[in-house]
Design a protein around this motif. Sequence first.
Motif, PDB file in Angstrom:
ATOM      1  N   ALA B  20      47.254  35.938  49.257  1.00  0.00           N
ATOM      2  CA  ALA B  20      46.023  36.518  48.734  1.00  0.00           C
ATOM      3  C   ALA B  20      45.067  36.836  49.874  1.00  0.00           C
ATOM      4  CB  ALA B  20      45.370  35.541  47.762  1.00  0.00           C
ATOM      5  N   TYR B  23      46.365  39.631  52.299  1.00  0.00           N
ATOM      6  CA  TYR B  23      46.172  40.938  51.667  1.00  0.00           C
ATOM      7  C   TYR B  23      44.713  41.364  51.773  1.00  0.00           C
ATOM      8  CZ  TYR B  23      46.509  44.326  47.740  1.00  0.00           C
ATOM      9  OH  TYR B  23      46.483  45.429  46.937  1.00  0.00           O
ATOM     10  N   ASN B  57      48.821  50.345  47.707  1.00  0.00           N
ATOM     11  CA  ASN B  57      49.088  49.473  46.573  1.00  0.00           C
ATOM     12  C   ASN B  57      47.850  49.348  45.697  1.00  0.00           C
ATOM     13  OD1 ASN B  57      50.924  47.579  45.218  1.00  0.00           O
ATOM     14  ND2 ASN B  57      49.354  46.063  45.768  1.00  0.00           N
ATOM     15  N   ARG B  58      46.729  49.146  46.365  1.00  0.00           N
ATOM     16  CA  ARG B  58      45.477  49.015  45.638  1.00  0.00           C
ATOM     17  C   ARG B  58      45.155  50.327  44.914  1.00  0.00           C
ATOM     18  NH1 ARG B  58      43.031  44.464  43.888  1.00  0.00           N
ATOM     19  NH2 ARG B  58      40.882  44.966  43.448  1.00  0.00           N
ATOM     20  N   GLY B  80      48.623  37.722  39.062  1.00  0.00           N
ATOM     21  CA  GLY B  80      48.611  37.784  40.525  1.00  0.00           C
ATOM     22  C   GLY B  80      47.526  38.739  40.960  1.00  0.00           C
ATOM     23  N   SER B  81      46.308  38.462  40.474  1.00  0.00           N
ATOM     24  CA  SER B  81      45.220  39.434  40.621  1.00  0.00           C
ATOM     25  C   SER B  81      44.619  39.441  42.014  1.00  0.00           C
ATOM     26  CB  SER B  81      44.140  39.143  39.594  1.00  0.00           C
ATOM     27  OG  SER B  81      43.840  37.753  39.602  1.00  0.00           O
ATOM     28  N   GLY B  82      44.774  38.359  42.755  1.00  0.00           N
ATOM     29  CA  GLY B  82      44.294  38.336  44.130  1.00  0.00           C
ATOM     30  C   GLY B  82      42.808  38.056  44.254  1.00  0.00           C
ATOM     31  N   ASP B 106      45.733  34.007  38.681  1.00  0.00           N
ATOM     32  CA  ASP B 106      46.257  33.843  40.040  1.00  0.00           C
ATOM     33  C   ASP B 106      46.400  32.348  40.265  1.00  0.00           C
ATOM     34  OD1 ASP B 106      46.128  36.048  42.670  1.00  0.00           O
ATOM     35  OD2 ASP B 106      46.620  33.951  43.048  1.00  0.00           O
ATOM     36  N   PHE B 107      47.223  31.974  41.225  1.00  0.00           N
ATOM     37  CA  PHE B 107      47.367  30.530  41.453  1.00  0.00           C
ATOM     38  C   PHE B 107      46.751  30.100  42.777  1.00  0.00           C
ATOM     39  CE2 PHE B 107      52.062  30.669  43.186  1.00  0.00           C
ATOM     40  CZ  PHE B 107      51.658  31.525  44.198  1.00  0.00           C
ATOM     41  N   GLU B 108      46.077  31.014  43.423  1.00  0.00           N
ATOM     42  CA  GLU B 108      45.540  30.691  44.741  1.00  0.00           C
ATOM     43  C   GLU B 108      44.070  30.311  44.612  1.00  0.00           C
ATOM     44  OE1 GLU B 108      44.207  31.012  48.807  1.00  0.00           O
ATOM     45  OE2 GLU B 108      43.429  32.111  47.096  1.00  0.00           O
ATOM     46  N   GLU B 130      46.758  29.797  37.109  1.00  0.00           N
ATOM     47  CA  GLU B 130      48.092  29.421  36.638  1.00  0.00           C
ATOM     48  C   GLU B 130      49.125  30.078  37.522  1.00  0.00           C
ATOM     49  OE1 GLU B 130      48.860  27.330  34.410  1.00  0.00           O
ATOM     50  OE2 GLU B 130      47.118  27.171  33.085  1.00  0.00           O
ATOM     51  N   ASP B 131      50.318  29.521  37.482  1.00  0.00           N
ATOM     52  CA  ASP B 131      51.449  30.182  38.100  1.00  0.00           C
ATOM     53  C   ASP B 131      51.965  31.182  37.076  1.00  0.00           C
ATOM     54  OD1 ASP B 131      54.020  30.938  38.927  1.00  0.00           O
ATOM     55  OD2 ASP B 131      54.279  29.048  40.017  1.00  0.00           O
ATOM     56  N   MET B 132      51.997  32.442  37.410  1.00  0.00           N
ATOM     57  CA  MET B 132      52.341  33.449  36.400  1.00  0.00           C
ATOM     58  C   MET B 132      53.798  33.377  35.960  1.00  0.00           C
ATOM     59  SD  MET B 132      54.176  36.060  37.806  1.00  0.00           S
ATOM     60  CE  MET B 132      53.855  37.739  38.167  1.00  0.00           C
ATOM     61  N   VAL B 159      50.926  43.753  39.907  1.00  0.00           N
ATOM     62  CA  VAL B 159      50.879  44.687  41.022  1.00  0.00           C
ATOM     63  C   VAL B 159      50.897  43.907  42.338  1.00  0.00           C
ATOM     64  CG1 VAL B 159      49.545  46.535  42.097  1.00  0.00           C
ATOM     65  CG2 VAL B 159      49.665  46.361  39.602  1.00  0.00           C
ATOM     66  N   GLY B 160      51.916  44.180  43.121  1.00  0.00           N
ATOM     67  CA  GLY B 160      52.032  43.525  44.426  1.00  0.00           C
ATOM     68  C   GLY B 160      52.232  42.030  44.307  1.00  0.00           C
TER      69      GLY B 160
HETATM   70  C1  LIG Z   1      49.194  40.969  47.303  1.00  0.00           C
HETATM   71  S1  LIG Z   1      48.167  40.191  46.137  1.00  0.00           S
HETATM   72  C2  LIG Z   1      47.967  41.478  44.967  1.00  0.00           C
HETATM   73  C3  LIG Z   1      46.597  41.556  44.368  1.00  0.00           C
HETATM   74  C4  LIG Z   1      46.386  42.630  43.326  1.00  0.00           C
HETATM   75  N1  LIG Z   1      47.290  42.491  42.202  1.00  0.00           N
HETATM   76  C5  LIG Z   1      46.550  44.010  43.922  1.00  0.00           C
HETATM   77  O1  LIG Z   1      47.617  44.580  43.773  1.00  0.00           O
HETATM   78  O2  LIG Z   1      45.647  44.524  44.529  1.00  0.00           O
HETATM   79  C6  LIG Z   1      49.267  39.077  45.378  1.00  0.00           C
HETATM   80  C7  LIG Z   1      48.598  37.953  44.620  1.00  0.00           C
HETATM   81  O3  LIG Z   1      49.555  37.330  43.782  1.00  0.00           O
HETATM   82  C8  LIG Z   1      49.328  35.938  43.752  1.00  0.00           C
HETATM   83  N2  LIG Z   1      50.562  35.279  43.342  1.00  0.00           N
HETATM   84  C9  LIG Z   1      51.743  35.255  43.975  1.00  0.00           C
HETATM   85  N3  LIG Z   1      52.643  34.565  43.266  1.00  0.00           N
HETATM   86  C10 LIG Z   1      51.992  34.134  42.153  1.00  0.00           C
HETATM   87  C11 LIG Z   1      52.381  33.367  41.029  1.00  0.00           C
HETATM   88  N4  LIG Z   1      53.619  32.904  40.939  1.00  0.00           N
HETATM   89  N5  LIG Z   1      51.470  33.140  40.082  1.00  0.00           N
HETATM   90  C12 LIG Z   1      50.208  33.607  40.196  1.00  0.00           C
HETATM   91  N6  LIG Z   1      49.792  34.341  41.209  1.00  0.00           N
HETATM   92  C13 LIG Z   1      50.674  34.605  42.189  1.00  0.00           C
HETATM   93  C14 LIG Z   1      48.875  35.631  45.158  1.00  0.00           C
HETATM   94  O4  LIG Z   1      48.114  34.457  45.197  1.00  0.00           O
HETATM   95  C15 LIG Z   1      48.051  36.863  45.499  1.00  0.00           C
HETATM   96  O5  LIG Z   1      46.712  36.676  45.194  1.00  0.00           O
END
Ligand SMILES: C[S@@+](CC[C@H](N)C(=O)[O-])C[C@H]1O[C@@H](n2cnc3c(N)ncnc32)[C@H](O)[C@@H]1O
Lengths: 681, 268
Positions: B20, B23, B57-58, B80-82, B106-108, B130-132, B159-160
């Motif tokens: 996160a 990125y 990507n964004r 995984g919203s970041g 997101d889990f971070e 949460e872990d997605m 996304v990403g």
């Molecule tokens: C590269 S960012 C993408 C952010 C946003 N979706 C975008 O495309 O602009 C990836 C995000 O996914 C989250 N992530 C990765 N694996 C995950 C999981 N298993 N559960 C929840 N979040 C996750 C990371 O913490 C990170 O914030």
Amino acid sequence: MSPPARTRRQDIARAWMRAVYPTAYVPMSPVEIELYLLELVDVIAAATQAEPFTVEPVAVVGDRLVEAHFTGPETLQRTVEVLGHALLFAPELQDVPRLAEKVVAILGCLSTSFATSMRMDAFNQQEEIKLALLAAKLRAERVLKVSEARFREVFDSSAFGIALTDLRGECVDANAALADMIGADRAGLIGRRLIELFDPADVDELVSTYRAVGEGRVERVREQRRLLRADGEPVWVHLAVSLLREAEGKPSHHVTMVEDVSELHLLQKNLDFQLLHDALTGLSNRQHFLTRLETLHGTSRGGITLYYLALDAFSVVNNGLGHAVGDQLLTEVGRRLKAVVADETAAVARMGGDEFAIVVANSPTTPTVPAMVERINEALEKPMDNGVALSASIGVVDRPAAGWDVAELLRAANATLRRAKAGGKRQWQTYDRHVDQRIREHQSRAARMPGALADGEVEVEYQPVVDPTGGQVLGHLARLRWEELEHDECLELAEATGLSLALGQWALREAAGEATASDALGVLHFELSPMQSRDEDLVHTVKRTLDETGLPVSRLRIFLDTRSMLDGTGEDNAQVLRDNGIATGLARFNGGQAELSLLADLPVDSLILDPSVVRRLAERPEGFLHDATAGMVRLIRSSGRSVLVPDVSTPERAAWWARVEVDAAFGDHLAPAVPGYELAH
Amino acid sequence: MTEGLSWVPSTIDTGLPSAARIYDYLLGGGHNFAADRELAEKFLLAQPNARTIARLNRAFLRRAVLHLADAGVRQFLDLGSGIPTVGNVHEIAQRAAPESRVVYVDFEDVAVAHSRMLLEDDDQSTVLQEDMTDTDAVLAGVRDTGLIDFAEPIGVLTVGVFHFVPPERDPVGVVAAYRDAVAPGSYLALSQFTADLQPEEMTGVVAVMRRSANPMFPRTHAEITAMFDGFDLVEPGVVPLPLWRPEDGAVEEDADRAGIFAGVGRKK
Ligand SMILES: C[S@@+](CC[C@H](N)C(=O)[O-])C[C@H]1O[C@@H](n2cnc3c(N)ncnc32)[C@H](O)[C@@H]1O
């Protein structure tokens, strides 16, 4: 505004959009971005035209760019490039007096406001992240006392001063950065009223700030305030105050974050880390390198060695094979340079364009300077994937004294590189203080040039161009003069400072005006600088000058820079000038094979020999070189083109050239250049 | 991650780089730590085009959300919203249709803490930590928010993010669980890294990210297409980022160096 002016501004906005779009993510569609930028173009155009002129309105442009998140490492540079060119050539601005200087001032203001906004933006983001952490920590603590150690790390390592105060304003916690800023002891801060740390003059307003935040009337407050150091000196800070609430929403603490923005501090601190890396190669950029250089210079026991290098003829690759290939090459060069110093304590950076720098902290096993130079050259010579092999010129500063500051070091290395480069390809030199002194004078001049141009210190003089046999005057050549600097030196400075286009335009107009007023001037001979010769808008500029001054086209002869024609970029200009009925020649022609073949391709009807050719002949006894030159002149003349000789310095030389039957000559011996007012009107 | 206590910042290990924050750094954001920036630099060495890829990507995320909004979708689940940066989903969606509702997952820690702060005053959007891939927990959490009506179409955004999901977490099964939970007419927008485009660079990136909290798993075009099982792909299908419905006046981008495949599908 007239419809054409509107369209032209839209064109500028579009070009600007296309230039900055790839530099940063902005959540708008291309069309939306264009409209956003169009508003800024309007602001800039209005400022350019306003009387009296002031740059102030342009400051919002930098702010607005940052606000929309046009904040990539290359955004500013590209913006300046696009606007610099567009403003100089926008038809609606052509009547603006002293346009070139205004453009320089406007771009300067824009850059400053951009950098300032970037700093504020970075501060805000950093503040937010800390606040988010702090909030998470306080919430966590009530559940479980775990996070303390990790949290301390962030709190303590922060460059911001952070204080946590209870609602009575007493410090519950403060970090080392805050203590440092005011030269106090961290432990001593705990329990003190935070407000006492500020300048008494600010206290009343601060009290109401904290109250407003505490009562939830405002979310967060940001202000500029003065902290008082233990020794009584004020320290200017950006201040951000926010409120932390307990889970039930009851206010519990204030968080205060401060960033030292006193001038001294600003000077020492380079722009934020976001700006520290080169997007293309991933190497450190100039800013970051400065910091690394400073650290290594300050700590290396064996001293440091600084290598400043520029790829030879990189522009040829870039123009010939395209920017994508150029980009790949730069990236690969970065990789290889890193590999060269992989075993050393060293840093590698891309300083911009095709320039790189390496600093090595010397250890007993570090190779000597010549060995290191050899390694660098070997690394670059190995052909790249696409078969291109490169070479570089290198300026070296070896084990400078401890007293040098980094700016000085970099400047010396760069000056040494310039000297090495002047010697040809694949050259290297080590720093030499004497030579450097002269270069430094030259550079300080370069820095003064825009101002001098604005103040009318740069003048155009007119040197008679004469028939070497009969002696009659055929016309005059426009020459620049600034203080004791002659034409070529002026041009060189202008090229180096990027002022060349503006200066050339101004000089052409000046000279055409003079020629119109003075029939005695005859045909105006005008030599273009390399940059001008390649300029896409050249023909437009020339035609406009003729229109505006009323100089008949038959009284103008334009000389393009020969070398600028060689790489193909300026060729069109020769053709289009010719198509417009403007007599066109080549200047600084040295008769090499490539240059001779240009004559076959370009519709030029005359040429001026390169001063170095003339000088070389003058220095040597009559011999082969003289015969060869005479033969070349004959050959060129037999093809119907006329040959002009510059810098004729003695009667003997004049006589020799007359024998060779050149068409015209000029030089101080034949007739010195004179200011416009000495011409007959 | 321990549920219930998942927001405890004991997990904020500022020394361990996170995807996160890397990125965020690549996008020019300031919500990151020294260790993230250092790893991001290595990332850039392996894939010099990384900043561009992040930007593309964004930009895809934005176009996808607008496309869904156009199709009438008013509720979004962003997995995984970041770290919130510029152009967040609720901003884009609510600009297109003010009544839009968004649940971020997101889990971070930094991403969540920060989203929480940003969304404090927005009662149409929220964030869950949460872990997605733990789909039951996510879906239960989403229902608890009361923001999302599962009888209406939902825009599921991943996304990403799937390139951080290892094969043993069964990415196809994860998508399928979300697909089965949402109403027909719902959408899936997905983008993820691939080695198909630039194998060498991708190998380098995988090596670099092995040292982070989020190792990476590139997937082939076929594998990514297979994740859309049960969805009809909208034109132009699964393609490199910049080729997915570019907007008018778009600057031409190098699709071969875009690193990531993207696509949008509509549930049958
Ligand atoms: C590269 S960012 C993408 C952010 C946003 N979706 C975008 O495309 O602009 C990836 C995000 O996914 C989250 N992530 C990765 N694996 C995950 C999981 N298993 N559960 C929840 N979040 C996750 C990371 O913490 C990170 O914030």
